[in-house]
Design an enzyme around this catalytic site. Structure first.
Site, PDB file in Angstrom:
ATOM      1  N   ASP A 163      21.942 -19.122  16.564  1.00  0.00           N
ATOM      2  CA  ASP A 163      20.516 -18.805  16.541  1.00  0.00           C
ATOM      3  C   ASP A 163      20.073 -18.375  17.938  1.00  0.00           C
ATOM      4  O   ASP A 163      20.745 -18.672  18.931  1.00  0.00           O
ATOM      5  CB  ASP A 163      19.686 -20.016  16.093  1.00  0.00           C
ATOM      6  N   SER A 164      18.936 -17.698  18.010  1.00  0.00           N
ATOM      7  CA  SER A 164      18.395 -17.288  19.306  1.00  0.00           C
ATOM      8  C   SER A 164      17.956 -18.499  20.137  1.00  0.00           C
ATOM      9  O   SER A 164      17.765 -18.378  21.337  1.00  0.00           O
ATOM     10  CB  SER A 164      17.203 -16.355  19.084  1.00  0.00           C
ATOM     11  N   CYS A 198      19.495 -17.128  12.563  1.00  0.00           N
ATOM     12  CA  CYS A 198      18.318 -16.429  13.084  1.00  0.00           C
ATOM     13  C   CYS A 198      17.995 -15.235  12.177  1.00  0.00           C
ATOM     14  O   CYS A 198      18.835 -14.355  11.974  1.00  0.00           O
ATOM     15  CB  CYS A 198      18.637 -15.949  14.494  1.00  0.00           C
ATOM     16  N   GLU A 234       6.681 -24.075  18.422  1.00  0.00           N
ATOM     17  CA  GLU A 234       7.386 -24.671  19.566  1.00  0.00           C
ATOM     18  C   GLU A 234       6.461 -25.581  20.372  1.00  0.00           C
ATOM     19  O   GLU A 234       6.926 -26.507  21.034  1.00  0.00           O
ATOM     20  CB  GLU A 234       8.025 -23.575  20.428  1.00  0.00           C
ATOM     21  N   CYS A 288      11.687 -16.483   8.938  1.00  0.00           N
ATOM     22  CA  CYS A 288      11.887 -16.860  10.340  1.00  0.00           C
ATOM     23  C   CYS A 288      12.254 -18.338  10.370  1.00  0.00           C
ATOM     24  O   CYS A 288      11.691 -19.136   9.602  1.00  0.00           O
ATOM     25  CB  CYS A 288      10.598 -16.597  11.123  1.00  0.00           C
ATOM     26  N   HIS A 334      11.463 -20.675  12.192  1.00  0.00           N
ATOM     27  CA  HIS A 334      10.435 -21.653  12.566  1.00  0.00           C
ATOM     28  C   HIS A 334       9.447 -21.960  11.433  1.00  0.00           C
ATOM     29  O   HIS A 334       8.749 -22.955  11.485  1.00  0.00           O
ATOM     30  CB  HIS A 334       9.641 -21.138  13.767  1.00  0.00           C
TER      31      HIS A 334
HETATM   32  N1  DGL Z   1      15.105 -17.383  15.327  1.00  0.00           N
HETATM   33  C1  DGL Z   1      14.109 -16.329  15.249  1.00  0.00           C
HETATM   34  C2  DGL Z   1      14.006 -15.852  13.803  1.00  0.00           C
HETATM   35  O1  DGL Z   1      14.368 -16.542  12.871  1.00  0.00           O
HETATM   36  C3  DGL Z   1      12.767 -16.763  15.782  1.00  0.00           C
HETATM   37  C4  DGL Z   1      12.727 -16.931  17.289  1.00  0.00           C
HETATM   38  C5  DGL Z   1      13.006 -15.650  18.038  1.00  0.00           C
HETATM   39  O2  DGL Z   1      12.171 -14.716  18.012  1.00  0.00           O
HETATM   40  O3  DGL Z   1      14.079 -15.574  18.642  1.00  0.00           O
HETATM   41  O4  DGL Z   1      13.580 -14.747  13.577  1.00  0.00           O
END
Ligand code: DGL
Length: 266
Positions: A11-12, A74, A153, A185, A187
């Site tokens: 993940d990012s 991600c 966050e 996403c 989050h």
């Molecule tokens: N993990 C990213 C997503 O699911 C969200 C956070 C980011 O923008 O890196 O799109």
């Protein structure tokens, strides 16, 4: 047949812990190696070329740890980079877009689906394309919601300010009378309460973390790749800010994180 090698999750940053949590609920015996690029998050506001380059680096790292498959947790990396890197990985690769699209198509009755995600995910149009491959008669209403990641966050999952922003973003989807909303996403599952409240009880929320975990379980079973014993260990590699990852990560994972290690980008 079984395979003791770990599952790699990329993940990012820490959002992929929602996917990790869903995977854990189904596959308790699997060892997990998580790679969160916390030094370079967010990906959602970056270009395709950059997201592909970062994704390649993450996958190389996971491959060096002898993973048996990789989950790109991600949504942004799945949307922008998965097709570009698919042939390079050498192990089965699963993203969150296709499972989310399939679940949404199976859920909608009105054939009106809303998709929310980062700016990059929505601009890529990949969710809408995946949905239309399954059913070209569905109307897809896509909406970027870039302010939602920082709100989550900050822990602002139940605040008036968050409700106002959600209302502003989702108003066109409510007006369009969608009956299914894809949380595109990592989050957004943490905002499920606020999103459901605004959209109303008749709108189904599709959480791509859940659907991805279900597909991973099917994939491992079908290919004889399930781990033999358990419980599976987990190691979390991050590229920066281990303490913040531990603190915020507990909210995403639903429990404390053990074994966090900081690594360089490559
Ligand atoms: N993990 C990213 C997503 O699911 C969200 C956070 C980011 O923008 O890196 O799109």
């Amino acid at each position: 047949m079984s395979d003791p090698r770990p599952i790699g999750i990329f993940d990012s940053g820490l959002g992929g812990l929602t996917v990790t949590r869903a995977i854990r609920e189904r596959l308790a015996q699997e060892e997990i190696i998580y790679y969160g690029d916390t030094a370079r998050v967010p990906y959602g506001s970056k270009s395709r070329d950059t997201i592909i380059r970062f994704t390649r680096e993450a996958l190389r790292f996971l491959r060096e740890h002898e993973v048996k498959c990789v989950v790109i947790a991600c949504n942004t990396a799945s949307a922008l980079a998965l097709d570009a890197v698919r042939e390079e990985v050498g192990v089965p690769l699963l993203g969150v877009i296709e499972p989310g699209a399939r679940a949404a198509v199976a859920t909608t009755r009105a054939r009106k689906i809303g998709v929310i995600g980062t700016t990059a995910t929505i601009a890529s149009d990949v969710y809408a394309q995946a949905i239309h491959r399954l059913d070209p008669h569905i109307t897809v209403y896509s909406q970027p919601c870039p302010l939602l990641v920082p709100l989550v966050e900050e822990g602002w999952t139940d605040r008036e300010a968050t409700r106002l922003i959600v209302a502003e973003y989702l108003q066109p989807l409510r007006t369009a009378r969608i009956d299914t909303l894809v949380l595109g996403c990592t989050h957004y599952p943490l905002l499920a309460g606020v999103l459901q409240e605004y959209m109303g009880p008749e709108v189904a929320l599709v959480d791509s973390a859940q659907t991805c975990a279900a597909e991973l379980e099917e994939l491992l079973t079908a290919r004889g790749l399930r781990a033999p014993g358990g419980p599976g260990e987990e190691t979390f590699f991050v590229t920066d800010m281990a303490a913040r990852f531990a603190e915020l990560g507990a909210r995403f994972l639903g429990r404390r994180l053990q074994a966090i290690k900081v690594v360089g980008h490559e």
